[in-house]
Motif scaffolding. Structure first.
Motif, PDB file in Angstrom:
ATOM      1  N   ALA A   1      42.769  23.199  84.753  1.00 41.83           N
ATOM      2  CA  ALA A   1      43.652  22.830  85.857  1.00 41.83           C
ATOM      3  C   ALA A   1      44.898  22.115  85.349  1.00 41.83           C
ATOM      4  CB  ALA A   1      42.902  21.950  86.852  1.00 41.83           C
ATOM      5  N   ILE A   2      44.715  21.200  84.411  1.00 45.88           N
ATOM      6  CA  ILE A   2      45.861  20.460  83.868  1.00 45.88           C
ATOM      7  C   ILE A   2      46.787  21.408  83.113  1.00 45.88           C
ATOM      8  CG2 ILE A   2      46.551  18.737  82.155  1.00 45.88           C
ATOM      9  CD1 ILE A   2      44.129  17.069  83.103  1.00 45.88           C
ATOM     10  N   PHE A   3      46.237  22.252  82.265  1.00 46.80           N
ATOM     11  CA  PHE A   3      47.074  23.179  81.499  1.00 46.80           C
ATOM     12  C   PHE A   3      47.832  24.134  82.422  1.00 46.80           C
ATOM     13  CE2 PHE A   3      45.193  21.520  77.766  1.00 46.80           C
ATOM     14  CZ  PHE A   3      45.947  21.964  76.686  1.00 46.80           C
ATOM     15  N   ALA A   4      47.169  24.667  83.429  1.00 44.52           N
ATOM     16  CA  ALA A   4      47.832  25.597  84.347  1.00 44.52           C
ATOM     17  C   ALA A   4      48.930  24.899  85.147  1.00 44.52           C
ATOM     18  CB  ALA A   4      46.810  26.225  85.294  1.00 44.52           C
ATOM     19  N   GLY A   5      48.646  23.698  85.609  1.00 45.44           N
ATOM     20  CA  GLY A   5      49.648  22.946  86.380  1.00 45.44           C
ATOM     21  C   GLY A   5      50.869  22.591  85.559  1.00 45.44           C
ATOM     22  N   VAL A   6      50.643  22.119  84.342  1.00 50.07           N
ATOM     23  CA  VAL A   6      51.767  21.754  83.470  1.00 50.07           C
ATOM     24  C   VAL A   6      52.561  22.999  83.093  1.00 50.07           C
ATOM     25  CG1 VAL A   6      52.392  20.837  81.197  1.00 50.07           C
ATOM     26  CG2 VAL A   6      50.734  19.628  82.611  1.00 50.07           C
ATOM     27  N   LYS A   7      51.874  24.083  82.766  1.00 50.11           N
ATOM     28  CA  LYS A   7      52.564  25.321  82.397  1.00 50.11           C
ATOM     29  C   LYS A   7      53.442  25.810  83.544  1.00 50.11           C
ATOM     30  CE  LYS A   7      51.870  30.064  80.947  1.00 50.11           C
ATOM     31  NZ  LYS A   7      50.955  31.150  80.730  1.00 50.11           N
ATOM     32  N   ALA A   8      52.921  25.782  84.763  1.00 50.50           N
ATOM     33  CA  ALA A   8      53.687  26.228  85.922  1.00 50.50           C
ATOM     34  C   ALA A   8      54.891  25.319  86.172  1.00 50.50           C
ATOM     35  CB  ALA A   8      52.794  26.277  87.157  1.00 50.50           C
ATOM     36  N   ALA A   9      54.694  24.019  86.067  1.00 50.27           N
ATOM     37  CA  ALA A   9      55.794  23.080  86.305  1.00 50.27           C
ATOM     38  C   ALA A   9      56.900  23.229  85.258  1.00 50.27           C
ATOM     39  CB  ALA A   9      55.262  21.642  86.313  1.00 50.27           C
ATOM     40  N   VAL A  10      56.521  23.330  84.004  1.00 53.40           N
ATOM     41  CA  VAL A  10      57.513  23.463  82.933  1.00 53.40           C
ATOM     42  C   VAL A  10      58.210  24.822  83.016  1.00 53.40           C
ATOM     43  CG1 VAL A  10      57.804  23.627  80.426  1.00 53.40           C
ATOM     44  CG2 VAL A  10      56.413  21.805  81.400  1.00 53.40           C
ATOM     45  N   GLY A  11      57.465  25.877  83.280  1.00 50.33           N
ATOM     46  CA  GLY A  11      58.069  27.201  83.411  1.00 50.33           C
ATOM     47  C   GLY A  11      59.035  27.283  84.580  1.00 50.33           C
TER      48      GLY A  11
ATOM     49  N   LEU B   1      55.932  23.323  74.284  1.00 52.01           N
ATOM     50  CA  LEU B   1      56.090  21.962  74.798  1.00 52.01           C
ATOM     51  C   LEU B   1      55.068  21.667  75.889  1.00 52.01           C
ATOM     52  CD1 LEU B   1      57.721  19.302  75.021  1.00 52.01           C
ATOM     53  CD2 LEU B   1      59.139  20.484  76.714  1.00 52.01           C
ATOM     54  N   SER B   2      54.869  22.621  76.790  1.00 60.48           N
ATOM     55  CA  SER B   2      53.915  22.392  77.875  1.00 60.48           C
ATOM     56  C   SER B   2      52.490  22.250  77.347  1.00 60.48           C
ATOM     57  CB  SER B   2      53.993  23.512  78.921  1.00 60.48           C
ATOM     58  OG  SER B   2      53.538  24.733  78.408  1.00 60.48           O
ATOM     59  N   GLY B   3      52.158  22.971  76.280  1.00 65.04           N
ATOM     60  CA  GLY B   3      50.834  22.836  75.678  1.00 65.04           C
ATOM     61  C   GLY B   3      50.607  21.447  75.105  1.00 65.04           C
ATOM     62  N   MET B   4      51.627  20.911  74.447  1.00 71.09           N
ATOM     63  CA  MET B   4      51.506  19.554  73.886  1.00 71.09           C
ATOM     64  C   MET B   4      51.392  18.509  74.995  1.00 71.09           C
ATOM     65  SD  MET B   4      53.966  19.580  70.525  1.00 71.09           S
ATOM     66  CE  MET B   4      55.452  20.033  71.387  1.00 71.09           C
ATOM     67  N   VAL B   5      52.206  18.656  76.033  1.00 68.25           N
ATOM     68  CA  VAL B   5      52.160  17.713  77.153  1.00 68.25           C
ATOM     69  C   VAL B   5      50.807  17.787  77.852  1.00 68.25           C
ATOM     70  CG1 VAL B   5      53.140  17.212  79.439  1.00 68.25           C
ATOM     71  CG2 VAL B   5      54.655  17.661  77.498  1.00 68.25           C
ATOM     72  N   ALA B   6      50.331  18.996  78.117  1.00 65.51           N
ATOM     73  CA  ALA B   6      49.055  19.170  78.805  1.00 65.51           C
ATOM     74  C   ALA B   6      47.893  18.612  77.985  1.00 65.51           C
ATOM     75  CB  ALA B   6      48.817  20.644  79.108  1.00 65.51           C
ATOM     76  N   SER B   7      47.949  18.791  76.679  1.00 71.77           N
ATOM     77  CA  SER B   7      46.893  18.261  75.817  1.00 71.77           C
ATOM     78  C   SER B   7      46.823  16.742  75.915  1.00 71.77           C
ATOM     79  CB  SER B   7      47.144  18.698  74.372  1.00 71.77           C
ATOM     80  OG  SER B   7      46.154  18.178  73.527  1.00 71.77           O
ATOM     81  N   GLY B   8      47.967  16.103  75.873  1.00 72.79           N
ATOM     82  CA  GLY B   8      48.007  14.643  75.995  1.00 72.79           C
ATOM     83  C   GLY B   8      47.524  14.169  77.352  1.00 72.79           C
TER      84      GLY B   8
ATOM     85  N   VAL C   1      63.595  30.577  74.796  1.00 71.75           N
ATOM     86  CA  VAL C   1      63.504  29.356  75.606  1.00 71.75           C
ATOM     87  C   VAL C   1      62.111  29.261  76.222  1.00 71.75           C
ATOM     88  CG1 VAL C   1      64.409  28.160  77.649  1.00 71.75           C
ATOM     89  CG2 VAL C   1      65.977  29.321  76.088  1.00 71.75           C
ATOM     90  N   GLY C   2      61.629  30.379  76.739  1.00 75.94           N
ATOM     91  CA  GLY C   2      60.291  30.405  77.329  1.00 75.94           C
ATOM     92  C   GLY C   2      59.203  30.079  76.327  1.00 75.94           C
ATOM     93  N   LEU C   3      59.352  30.585  75.106  1.00 72.99           N
ATOM     94  CA  LEU C   3      58.368  30.282  74.059  1.00 72.99           C
ATOM     95  C   LEU C   3      58.377  28.794  73.707  1.00 72.99           C
ATOM     96  CD1 LEU C   3      58.823  33.366  71.704  1.00 72.99           C
ATOM     97  CD2 LEU C   3      56.855  32.835  73.140  1.00 72.99           C
ATOM     98  N   ALA C   4      59.564  28.229  73.583  1.00 75.17           N
ATOM     99  CA  ALA C   4      59.673  26.796  73.269  1.00 75.17           C
ATOM    100  C   ALA C   4      59.093  25.953  74.395  1.00 75.17           C
ATOM    101  CB  ALA C   4      61.130  26.422  73.015  1.00 75.17           C
ATOM    102  N   LEU C   5      59.383  26.338  75.634  1.00 71.36           N
ATOM    103  CA  LEU C   5      58.835  25.607  76.775  1.00 71.36           C
ATOM    104  C   LEU C   5      57.319  25.729  76.830  1.00 71.36           C
ATOM    105  CD1 LEU C   5      61.451  26.391  79.562  1.00 71.36           C
ATOM    106  CD2 LEU C   5      61.102  24.227  78.366  1.00 71.36           C
ATOM    107  N   GLY C   6      56.800  26.878  76.456  1.00 70.83           N
ATOM    108  CA  GLY C   6      55.350  27.072  76.427  1.00 70.83           C
ATOM    109  C   GLY C   6      54.678  26.157  75.411  1.00 70.83           C
TER     110      GLY C   6
END
Length: 88
Positions: free
Chosen positions: A62-72, A18-25, A11-16
């Motif tokens: 900053a965006i990648f770290a914020g999105v990763k923390a929120a999704v995690g 997903l968060s990468g794709m969201v953060a990139s956008g 689940v954590g890998l899938a969320l990771g």
């Protein structure tokens, strides 16, 4: 290692991912809003200045770290609601 922690790994890998794709956008949209080119500069882009390269890298981080923390955090909270235990 706890069973809940092992079960949460996929689940954590899938969320990771997903968060990468969201953060990139989000980063691409933020870079456009700031009025810069379509693509952010690479560190080795000869035609871009130091300030633009460092601004892009800082904003992206900053965006990648914020999105990763929120999704995690959301994933861990959802796991607790479903299983009754925190996955960490």
């Amino acid at each position: 290692m706890k069973a809940s922690k092992i079960a949460y790994k996929p689940v954590g890998l899938a969320l990771g991912a997903l968060s990468g794709m969201v953060a990139s956008g989000l980063f691409k949209q933020a870079w456009k809003v700031l009025g810069h080119d379509e693509d952010a500069p690479d560190a080795t882009d000869e035609d871009r200045g130091w300030s633009e390269v460092l601004l892009a890298a800082t904003l992206q981080g900053a965006i990648f770290a914020g999105v990763k923390a929120a999704v995690g955090r959301a994933g861990a909270a959802a796991t607790r609601r479903l299983t009754g235990t925190w996955p960490g």
